[in-house]
Structures are given as C-alpha cells and as structure tokens.
Design a protein around this motif. Structure first.
Motif, PDB file in Angstrom:
ATOM      1  N   UNK A 207       0.831  -1.213   0.000  1.00  0.00           N
ATOM      2  CA  UNK A 207       0.000   0.000   0.000  1.00  0.00           C
ATOM      3  C   UNK A 207       0.863   1.259   0.000  1.00  0.00           C
ATOM      4  N   UNK A 208       2.013   1.200   0.662  1.00  0.00           N
ATOM      5  CA  UNK A 208       2.902   2.361   0.711  1.00  0.00           C
ATOM      6  C   UNK A 208       3.507   2.674  -0.654  1.00  0.00           C
ATOM      7  N   UNK A 209       3.555   1.675  -1.528  1.00  0.00           N
ATOM      8  CA  UNK A 209       4.137   1.877  -2.861  1.00  0.00           C
ATOM      9  C   UNK A 209       3.113   2.324  -3.892  1.00  0.00           C
ATOM     10  N   UNK A 210       1.849   2.451  -3.491  1.00  0.00           N
ATOM     11  CA  UNK A 210       0.803   2.847  -4.433  1.00  0.00           C
ATOM     12  C   UNK A 210       1.007   4.290  -4.886  1.00  0.00           C
ATOM     13  N   UNK A 211       0.730   4.524  -6.176  1.00  0.00           N
ATOM     14  CA  UNK A 211       0.867   5.874  -6.717  1.00  0.00           C
ATOM     15  C   UNK A 211      -0.409   6.687  -6.541  1.00  0.00           C
ATOM     16  N   UNK A 212      -1.512   6.031  -6.199  1.00  0.00           N
ATOM     17  CA  UNK A 212      -2.791   6.730  -6.017  1.00  0.00           C
ATOM     18  C   UNK A 212      -3.635   5.963  -4.996  1.00  0.00           C
ATOM     19  N   UNK A 213      -4.652   6.655  -4.488  1.00  0.00           N
ATOM     20  CA  UNK A 213      -5.632   6.055  -3.574  1.00  0.00           C
ATOM     21  C   UNK A 213      -4.982   5.461  -2.320  1.00  0.00           C
ATOM     22  N   UNK A 214      -3.905   6.070  -1.838  1.00  0.00           N
ATOM     23  CA  UNK A 214      -3.256   5.549  -0.639  1.00  0.00           C
ATOM     24  C   UNK A 214      -4.154   5.657   0.594  1.00  0.00           C
ATOM     25  N   UNK A 215      -4.905   6.767   0.687  1.00  0.00           N
ATOM     26  CA  UNK A 215      -5.793   6.948   1.843  1.00  0.00           C
ATOM     27  C   UNK A 215      -6.860   5.863   1.879  1.00  0.00           C
ATOM     28  N   UNK A 216      -7.426   5.553   0.715  1.00  0.00           N
ATOM     29  CA  UNK A 216      -8.422   4.485   0.628  1.00  0.00           C
ATOM     30  C   UNK A 216      -7.814   3.149   1.016  1.00  0.00           C
ATOM     31  N   UNK A 217      -6.597   2.897   0.533  1.00  0.00           N
ATOM     32  CA  UNK A 217      -5.911   1.640   0.842  1.00  0.00           C
ATOM     33  C   UNK A 217      -5.642   1.520   2.340  1.00  0.00           C
ATOM     34  N   UNK A 218      -5.230   2.615   2.964  1.00  0.00           N
ATOM     35  CA  UNK A 218      -4.966   2.591   4.401  1.00  0.00           C
ATOM     36  C   UNK A 218      -6.242   2.275   5.187  1.00  0.00           C
ATOM     37  N   UNK A 219      -7.366   2.823   4.723  1.00  0.00           N
ATOM     38  CA  UNK A 219      -8.640   2.521   5.377  1.00  0.00           C
ATOM     39  C   UNK A 219      -9.007   1.053   5.249  1.00  0.00           C
ATOM     40  N   UNK A 220      -8.762   0.478   4.070  1.00  0.00           N
ATOM     41  CA  UNK A 220      -9.057  -0.942   3.864  1.00  0.00           C
ATOM     42  C   UNK A 220      -8.167  -1.820   4.740  1.00  0.00           C
ATOM     43  N   UNK A 221      -6.900  -1.442   4.854  1.00  0.00           N
ATOM     44  CA  UNK A 221      -5.968  -2.212   5.683  1.00  0.00           C
ATOM     45  C   UNK A 221      -6.350  -2.106   7.158  1.00  0.00           C
ATOM     46  N   UNK A 222      -6.748  -0.922   7.589  1.00  0.00           N
ATOM     47  CA  UNK A 222      -7.140  -0.742   8.989  1.00  0.00           C
ATOM     48  C   UNK A 222      -8.333  -1.628   9.330  1.00  0.00           C
ATOM     49  N   UNK A 223      -9.257  -1.738   8.395  1.00  0.00           N
ATOM     50  CA  UNK A 223     -10.418  -2.611   8.610  1.00  0.00           C
ATOM     51  C   UNK A 223      -9.975  -4.061   8.816  1.00  0.00           C
ATOM     52  N   UNK A 224      -9.037  -4.522   7.968  1.00  0.00           N
ATOM     53  CA  UNK A 224      -8.550  -5.899   8.096  1.00  0.00           C
ATOM     54  C   UNK A 224      -7.686  -6.069   9.345  1.00  0.00           C
ATOM     55  N   UNK A 225      -6.976  -5.011   9.741  1.00  0.00           N
ATOM     56  CA  UNK A 225      -6.147  -5.076  10.944  1.00  0.00           C
ATOM     57  C   UNK A 225      -7.010  -5.290  12.192  1.00  0.00           C
ATOM     58  N   UNK A 226      -8.148  -4.600  12.244  1.00  0.00           N
ATOM     59  CA  UNK A 226      -9.054  -4.760  13.385  1.00  0.00           C
ATOM     60  C   UNK A 226      -9.622  -6.176  13.425  1.00  0.00           C
ATOM     61  N   UNK A 227      -9.942  -6.717  12.270  1.00  0.00           N
ATOM     62  CA  UNK A 227     -10.440  -8.091  12.207  1.00  0.00           C
ATOM     63  C   UNK A 227      -9.357  -9.067  12.672  1.00  0.00           C
TER      64      UNK A 227
END
Length: 280
Positions: A207-227
């Motif tokens: 996700x850190x290497x993404x050229x776009x939509x990093x904020x969206x990616x971080x939100x998706x990862x946070x959701x999976x992190x909580x799970x």
C-alpha cells in the motif's frame, strides 16, 4: 466466429426485420460513428505554414494531456496507453517539422522566423514528452496489482475463514487425549495466524508503494487489521487455555496415583474446565 461469417456470406443470409426500427435490430446493426469524432486527414497540398500550425496545435493539446497523465488519478494502464500515443504523435510531428525545414518556403524571412519558433517549441515539447516514464507507470500498475491481489485474493478470504473458526466454540473434551488433540488444533491455527500477520505486513508495504488512492488503501488495511486483532486474540487465548487445562488435567491424574485424588488438584481442574468451557 470467422467460419460463421463465411457461412453468412456464402448463404446470402440477411437479418429479418425493419431496418428503420432500432428496437427490432441489434445495436451493432444501427451503430454509426459520430461525425464529431471524425478527424479528417491533412490535405495533400498542405503548405509549410499549415504544417507548422498543425505542429503548434498538436503541441498545445498534448501538453494538456501530459499534465493530466502526470498529475491525475487515471489508471496506470491508461497512462501507458496515452503515453505511447503521445510518443507516436511526437515522432510524427518531428517528421513533419523536417518536411517544413526542407520546404523551399522556409528560406523566406517571415517563414524562417516562424520555423525557429516552431523548433524551440518542439524542443520544449520533446522535454515534456521525455518526462513521461512508461517503466514507472508499469511499476505503478504492478504495485496496484500486488496490493489488490494481496488484499482481495489472500488477506480478506483468510480473515473470513479465521472469523468462522474463532466464531465456533471449542468442543468440550471428554478425555485427556481429546483435550490434547484440541490443543494441537489450537496451536496449528495460532501458527496460521502468525503467517497471516506476515501477509498483513506485506499488504501494508504494498500500500505504501501505491501511486494513487493511498488513503483508501490505508482505510481498507485498517479494517482488516481490526479483524485480525480479534482473531489473533481468540487464537492466543485458546492456546493458553488449553495448555493450562492440560496441566491441570495431568496434575489431577497424577494425584489419583499419588495421594488418592487430593482435593486441591481436583478443584483446580474443575474450576479451569468450567471457566474455559462455560460458553460451549
């Protein structure tokens, strides 16, 4: 498909229907290119001035497109396609400029001045074209695919399965061997949880290497992190509980042989058993 087209031609087959009724005909039958999309070819007798005008207009349009490619959120695939089109167009107008230089009209003073301006604009434009890095866009595309594959094809399915496992209470063991087998299964799942943790870390790095939509990616990862935290907590708790229960069970068994089942090992075992399987 081509064999079928051959049959249609050989048999003189025709679609039966009213050719003026668009509702009766398939869309492909009445589709026609839009007039505004048609770009006519340049005239065969194009003058040197007209060629330079075409070069100038092409440069203006391409500059806007280059800006959009570099700074907008369009997909890397589209960036690659549009960059290749711009490079092809740049090669074309360079050839067109060579034709202008070879034209006898270029020797005229006023035309020569325009030609010099056109040359300077072309040099600046080529520098802009060179700023488009196809290899970078290809790497952006690779990074996006790695992130989406890691997230959607690996991490999310594992989370779904992990929640199903932790959502089912452990079966009450009726013997020491059954308790030992349950403990083995808990340890096996805990090892799987550690693998998932490494996968989560890889997805985060992608996700850190993404050229776009990093904020969206971080939100998706946070959701999976909580799970993941909930699953990991249950997995660790089950391993600890089952190991403690096995210790108590073994102490109780040894107590039968040594001191005719002393009261304390029995009560500790029954207490642990009741706590760990109260919700089963």
């Amino acid at each position: 498909m081509f064999e079928r087209l051959g049959e249609i031609y050989d048999n003189k087959e025709r679609y039966k229907g009213d050719e003026n009724d668009h509702d009766e005909l398939p869309a492909i039958f009445w589709w026609f290119p839009k007039q505004e999309d048609f770009i006519p070819p340049p005239p065969t007798d194009e003058t040197c001035l007209e060629k330079m005008e075409r070069i100038s207009s092409t440069i203006k349009l391409s500059r806007n497109e280059i800006t959009e490619i570099l700074y907008s959120d369009i997909s890397p695939e589209e960036k690659i396609i549009r960059t290749m089109e711009i490079i092809r167009e740049a090669d074309h107008i360079k050839q067109l400029f060579k034709e202008c230089e070879a034209d006898p009209e270029a020797k005229k003073k006023d035309v020569g001045e325009l030609l010099a301006k056109c040359r300077a604009g072309l040099v600046d434009y080529q520098a802009n074209v060179n700023s488009l890095d196809i290899s970078k866009f290809a790497m952006d595309m690779k990074n996006e695919n790695e992130f989406m594959n890691g997230l959607q094809q690996q991490l999310v399915p594992w989370m779904d399965g992990g929640e199903k496992v932790t959502g089912v209470p452990l079966e009450k063991p009726k013997s020491f061997e059954q308790a030992r087998e349950t403990e083995r299964q808990c340890v096996f799942f805990a090892k799987d949880v550690r693998k998932a943790n490494k996968l989560l870390a890889k997805v985060e790095e992608a996700a850190k290497r993404l050229a776009r939509y990093q904020t969206t990616a971080e939100g998706q990862i946070e959701e999976q992190r909580m799970r993941f935290k909930k699953i990991a907590s249950v997995a660790a708790s089950r391993v600890e509980s089952m190991r403690d229960l096995l210790i108590r069970w073994e102490e109780m068994t040894n107590s039968v042989e040594k001191d005719a089942l002393d009261f304390q090992p029995l009560t500790q075992f029954l207490k642990c058993y009741a706590i760990y399987f109260s919700s089963s």
